[in-house]
Design an enzyme around this catalytic site. Structure first.
Site, PDB file in Angstrom:
ATOM      1  N   ARG A  99       4.437  17.057  -6.644  1.00 57.95           N
ATOM      2  CA  ARG A  99       5.272  15.849  -6.630  1.00 57.95           C
ATOM      3  C   ARG A  99       6.330  16.017  -7.716  1.00 57.95           C
ATOM      4  NH1 ARG A  99       4.514  10.313  -9.573  1.00 57.95           N
ATOM      5  NH2 ARG A  99       6.352   9.308  -8.755  1.00 57.95           N
TER       6      ARG A  99
ATOM      7  N   HIS B  93      13.147   8.530  -9.983  1.00 58.30           N
ATOM      8  CA  HIS B  93      12.209   8.423 -11.111  1.00 58.30           C
ATOM      9  C   HIS B  93      13.041   8.123 -12.353  1.00 58.30           C
ATOM     10  CE1 HIS B  93       7.966   9.807 -12.491  1.00 58.30           C
ATOM     11  NE2 HIS B  93       8.555   9.278 -13.544  1.00 58.30           N
TER      12      HIS B  93
ATOM     13  N   GLU C 209       7.326   3.646  -9.865  1.00 58.26           N
ATOM     14  CA  GLU C 209       7.033   2.548 -10.793  1.00 58.26           C
ATOM     15  C   GLU C 209       8.202   1.579 -10.995  1.00 58.26           C
ATOM     16  OE1 GLU C 209       5.462   4.049 -14.476  1.00 58.26           O
ATOM     17  OE2 GLU C 209       3.710   4.941 -13.519  1.00 58.26           O
TER      18      GLU C 209
ATOM     19  N   ASN D  10      -0.185   4.999  -9.458  1.00 62.25           N
ATOM     20  CA  ASN D  10      -0.265   5.660 -10.768  1.00 62.25           C
ATOM     21  C   ASN D  10      -1.233   4.866 -11.616  1.00 62.25           C
ATOM     22  OD1 ASN D  10       1.731   7.335  -9.872  1.00 62.25           O
ATOM     23  ND2 ASN D  10       3.302   6.634 -11.311  1.00 62.25           N
TER      24      ASN D  10
ATOM     25  N   TYR E 190      -3.204   4.777 -15.366  1.00 61.43           N
ATOM     26  CA  TYR E 190      -3.486   5.274 -16.711  1.00 61.43           C
ATOM     27  C   TYR E 190      -4.517   4.405 -17.418  1.00 61.43           C
ATOM     28  CZ  TYR E 190       0.335   8.497 -16.060  1.00 61.43           C
ATOM     29  OH  TYR E 190       1.125   9.507 -15.577  1.00 61.43           O
TER      30      TYR E 190
ATOM     31  N   GLU F 200      -0.132   9.707  -9.998  1.00 60.89           N
ATOM     32  CA  GLU F 200      -0.160  10.115 -11.416  1.00 60.89           C
ATOM     33  C   GLU F 200      -1.461   9.643 -12.035  1.00 60.89           C
ATOM     34  OE1 GLU F 200       3.136   8.899 -13.920  1.00 60.89           O
ATOM     35  OE2 GLU F 200       4.573   9.336 -12.305  1.00 60.89           O
TER      36      GLU F 200
HETATM   37  C1  FCB Z   1       4.396   7.038 -16.111  1.00 60.07           C
HETATM   38  C2  FCB Z   1       5.693   7.707 -15.700  1.00 60.07           C
HETATM   39  C3  FCB Z   1       5.728   9.177 -15.986  1.00 60.07           C
HETATM   40  C4  FCB Z   1       5.078   9.533 -17.310  1.00 60.07           C
HETATM   41  C5  FCB Z   1       3.730   8.876 -17.433  1.00 60.07           C
HETATM   42  C6  FCB Z   1       3.002   9.199 -18.713  1.00 60.07           C
HETATM   43  O1  FCB Z   1       4.600   5.667 -16.291  1.00 60.07           O
HETATM   44  O2  FCB Z   1       5.892   7.518 -14.321  1.00 60.07           O
HETATM   45  O3  FCB Z   1       7.056   9.612 -15.904  1.00 60.07           O
HETATM   46  O4  FCB Z   1       5.921   9.235 -18.338  1.00 60.07           O
HETATM   47  O5  FCB Z   1       3.854   7.489 -17.323  1.00 60.07           O
END
Ligand code: FCB
Length: 474
Positions: A85, A129, A174, A302, A304, A373
């Protein structure tokens, strides 16, 4: 759908055909900012504003992937990755964001796509992006409707010039972060701090998604189209009674997730969101919400970290508490002490991924999901033997892949996983200080060193399974 299942040695396996990949973004890795006719983006401008980026770093050189892409593709092939990607830099292919194309920019992406095809690596291409052409920003950026229309033209030109080489399109990365960090808090480009502009940007980004999806399909009707949303499960701290914080949970989920998910899936803005975040009615033209609700072939998620809530007093905060962003009384956001945090300060919570996947799958039954992600920053360094032993990242990936496999077992239609990121890169406001790669980059020499996590990930990909925990980390 085939389910993930434990194997004889205790490994949790993924369904056959599960797609394994890595993700990057143009401004974060390409460099070559002034090469071959590339135009300026809002990140070129923003990164030059004193104080905005750690140590004044810019993406001018980054990982120099513009020149080193054959090496980067070969690295992916050596790890056995099946898909990549990456994003297209809009100002590289259309320097002003409208009008003439830059043939050399298109040629770069054709060459990259051919290199990938040569190694049998599928391309999942993100159209946007975060690197808007500066000229469009000068005309109002995402605060104005015409940017969504220019984006549709850009989508069309990509479909026409590159469409024969692309396996999957991702319209936006995002949009919540683009609107919030770019226009509300101003910590990302273009650095605007105007709530009304942020609310308008929310709508124009979503409109761009809808118009862009239509444009892509007008040229390539059978190439799958989706969008990538950053999603944050809203969780309750242990001991919190759900009814104490229910209104806050709904409002926080609406603000972080549903504000983008509901328009995309159902053509409506969510109910529980703070009024200031909702696009004002004068920016929503008749038919816009139908345009936004294009059929999706997949959804990119995505993940985290989550947001935790508990009952508390925003005017009398305790340790590890912050006022809740939903601004409702009697509730605070909270960092549970028993969860680790990465150097970004982000909580490590694999159960959050599990819950999120189940939640999204309930909201969009049957829709294929991709984790587009997931990964973590770590304090990586090259040891005296020349190796980068990133045990924190191995552990992070292990736990999150385990959660993903369990979600599949619970019935979630998860079709693939892209680790963030292939390479250490320009981490926006943090510059090069935050390393997310499974491959270490020495930014002085551009030498790439696969970390222990790259080996771990290659093993997962080869086995199509996550090994039992101690085996993975020990
Ligand atoms: C996300 C972004 C990516 C990267 C990660 C850590 O929010 O999409 O570009 O910076 O965080």
């Amino acid at each position: 759908m085939t389910q993930a299942a434990p194997s004889a040695n205790g490994a949790l396996s993924f369904p056959p055909g599960f797609a394994w990949g890595a993700a990057t973004a143009a401004y974060q890795i390409e460099g070559a900012a002034n090469t071959d006719g590339r135009g300026l983006s809002i990140w070129d401008t923003f990164s030059r504003v004193p104080g905005k980026i750690r140590r004044g770093d810019t993406g001018d050189i980054a990982c120099d992937s513009y020149h080193r892409y054959p090496e980067d593709v070969a690295l992916m092939a050596s790890l056995g990755l099946q898909c990549y990607r990456f994003s297209i830099s809009w100002p590289r292919v259309q320097p002003g964001g409208s009008g003439p194309v830059n043939q050399k920019g298109l040629d770069f992406y054709k060459a990259l796509l051919d290199e990938l095809a040569g190694k049998a690596i599928d391309a999942a291409v993100t159209l946007y992006h975060w690197d808007l052409p500066q000229e469009l920003q000068d005309n109002g950026g995402w605060g104005v409707r015409s940017t969504a229309e220019r984006y549709a033209d850009y989508a069309l030109l990509l479909a026409e010039h590159l469409g024969d080489r692309v396996s999957r399109w991702i319209t936006l990365n995002e949009p919540q972060v683009s609107a919030d960090h770019g226009y509300r808090t101003g910590v990302h480009a273009p650095g605007v701090t105007d709530a009304a502009a942020a609310a308008a940007a929310t709508h124009h980004l979503l409109l761009a998604h809808g118009l862009g999806a239509q444009a892509l399909r007008s040229v390539r009707p059978s190439t799958p189209v989706g969008i990538t949303l950053d999603m944050h499960p809203v969780r309750l701290a242990a001991g919190t009674q759900p009814d104490q914080v229910e209104a806050a949970r709904l409002a926080t989920d609406a603000e972080l997730n549903a504000l983008f998910l509901e328009p995309v899936l159902h053509g409506r803005y969510p109910e529980h969101v703070r009024a200031a975040l909702l696009p004002p009615s004068d920016v929503i033209a008749d038919g816009d919400l139908d345009t936004i609700r294009q059929p999706l072939d997949f959804l990119g998620v995505n993940y985290y970290s989550p947001v935790f809530l508990r009952a508390g007093d925003p005017d009398d905060l305790r340790r590890d508490e912050e006022p809740a962003r939903c601004e409702l009384p009697g509730v605070v956001e909270y960092w549970p002490a028993d969860l680790e945090r990465t150097p970004m300060g982000w909580l490590v919570d694999p159960e959050g991924l599990y819950d999120l996947l189940v939640q999204v799958s309930d909201a969009a039954p049957g829709l294929p999901l991709y984790i587009t992600e997931n990964g973590c920053a770590a304090e990586d360094y090259v040891d005296p033997y020349g190796a980068v032993n990133d045990v924190e990242r191995v552990s992070y990936l292990h736990q999150h892949l385990d959660a993903a496999a369990r979600a599949i077992k619970a019935g979630v239609n998860l079709a693939g996983y892209y680790v963030w990121s292939l390479l250490d890169n320009f981490e926006w406001g943090w510059g090069y200080q935050r390393r997310f790669g499974i491959v270490f980059v020495d930014f002085e020499t551009q030498r790439r060193i696969p970390k222990a996590s790259a080996q771990f990930y290659a093993d997962v990909v080869r086995a199509n399974a996550v090994p039992p925990y101690p085996d993975a980390v020990g």
